[in-house]
Design an enzyme around this catalytic site. Sequence first.
Site, PDB file in Angstrom:
ATOM      1  N   SER A 203       0.830  -1.199   0.000  1.00  0.00           N
ATOM      2  CA  SER A 203       0.000   0.000   0.000  1.00  0.00           C
ATOM      3  C   SER A 203       0.869   1.256   0.000  1.00  0.00           C
ATOM      4  CB  SER A 203      -0.941  -0.065   1.203  1.00  0.00           C
ATOM      5  OG  SER A 203      -2.035   0.795   1.077  1.00  0.00           O
TER       6      SER A 203
ATOM      7  N   HIS B 240      -8.123  -5.662  -0.631  1.00  0.00           N
ATOM      8  CA  HIS B 240      -6.831  -5.042  -0.341  1.00  0.00           C
ATOM      9  C   HIS B 240      -6.114  -5.722   0.822  1.00  0.00           C
ATOM     10  CE1 HIS B 240      -3.870  -1.868  -0.406  1.00  0.00           C
ATOM     11  NE2 HIS B 240      -4.116  -1.531   0.858  1.00  0.00           N
TER      12      HIS B 240
ATOM     13  N   ASP C 262      -8.787  -6.428  -5.100  1.00  0.00           N
ATOM     14  CA  ASP C 262      -8.528  -5.158  -4.420  1.00  0.00           C
ATOM     15  C   ASP C 262      -9.376  -4.056  -5.051  1.00  0.00           C
ATOM     16  OD1 ASP C 262      -7.433  -2.861  -3.245  1.00  0.00           O
ATOM     17  OD2 ASP C 262      -5.383  -3.647  -3.320  1.00  0.00           O
TER      18      ASP C 262
END
Length: 398
Positions: free
Chosen positions: A181, A377, A347
């Site tokens: 991320s 995610h 995601d």
Amino acid sequence: MDDDGIETDAKAADEGPGPGAPVPASAAWREGDHPGRRIFLNIGDLALDADPMGTLPQTTLAYETWGTLNKAKDNAVYVAHALTGDSHVFGPAEPGHHTGGWWNAMVGPGRPLDPERHFIVCANVIGGCQGSTGPASPHPEDGRPWGSRFPYLTLRDMVRAEIALMDHLEIDRWRLMTGPSMGGMRALEWTVMAPGRVGAIAPVGSTAASSADQIAWSTPQIAAIQADPHFNGGDYYDAPAGRGPHRGLGIARMIAHTTYRTMQELDTRFGRAYQGESDPLGKGGLFAVQSYLEHHGRKLARRFDANTYIRLVQAVQSHDVGRDRGGVETALARYTDPAVIIAVDSDRLYPLRDSQRIDAALTGSTGLKVVHSIVGHDGFLVESGQLNAFMSEFERAL
């Protein structure tokens, strides 16, 4: 476990780290707290990207290391944390660290990133709340928390501080830089800001530039915190426990957590089930999914800081590796060393197309690797078997 953490019924929203204890106004690490495994580096005044004339004075970076740097200094791995992560990437919950390592499945003996083979480094980003200079830190002029005075940051500022750490450790080149991320975003920034100093990158569930949709999802998170009556414009550090902006922070986390999971996973896991025997149809009860989100809201409020959340979300919103560099493709084309791009097929925060774009732009990419999961995610934490297989294959080929 999830990308960035939380717990909220009316009573539980005021609960703190212990049963019945009120939530502190800020759960930031403060000077005088147990240092845990943190090492503190004073990197001096840090120039800020968004304000060419501005600096963050007397900046401190809190970091941790595992393993030993070899004589050739070619076994160093940097792990960059996600939005509400910190330097404690590996290890148990212990004094100074309220939670265990956020990536224990990836880092550790017998794991892809093994301290018996690698010298592993992870720092809390500037703007953070776990030892590095952030809004809860003392302002050098008066010793009071920075609070509302803390400046706007970008990911490039964070990378500039990480480069200073690399210089301090006398490491010329990372063998590998990886992170999920926001951590993956910084890995991409490193390839442009420190050419030749990153031997390989492995961004996970990330993007080269935050999209309008991603900025849109994060905007109400900031608004929720700022609307909390206890936020006080960002100057809440003197408030007693139970009177900080933890409700706004919890709501922000609930919004975020919805993007970390998928519609399929939530429907499969919770459906329309009630929480316990409570009836949510006008009788004060909750649907199970509501209780789940509130749980994650409370968790984050017990270990994080509201101002830090705002500043880091704003930094992610600013992310565009191609800004003032001719665009994403031009910026990433400069990096020709090995790369593996890892995505989660479900995601919805950083969808597969974001990773496909990175993969296409990097001439040294070994190919896009896709984790198959209904989780979304958070698959980078949940699907450790698939992810570790991809990382092990890539790392051993370096």
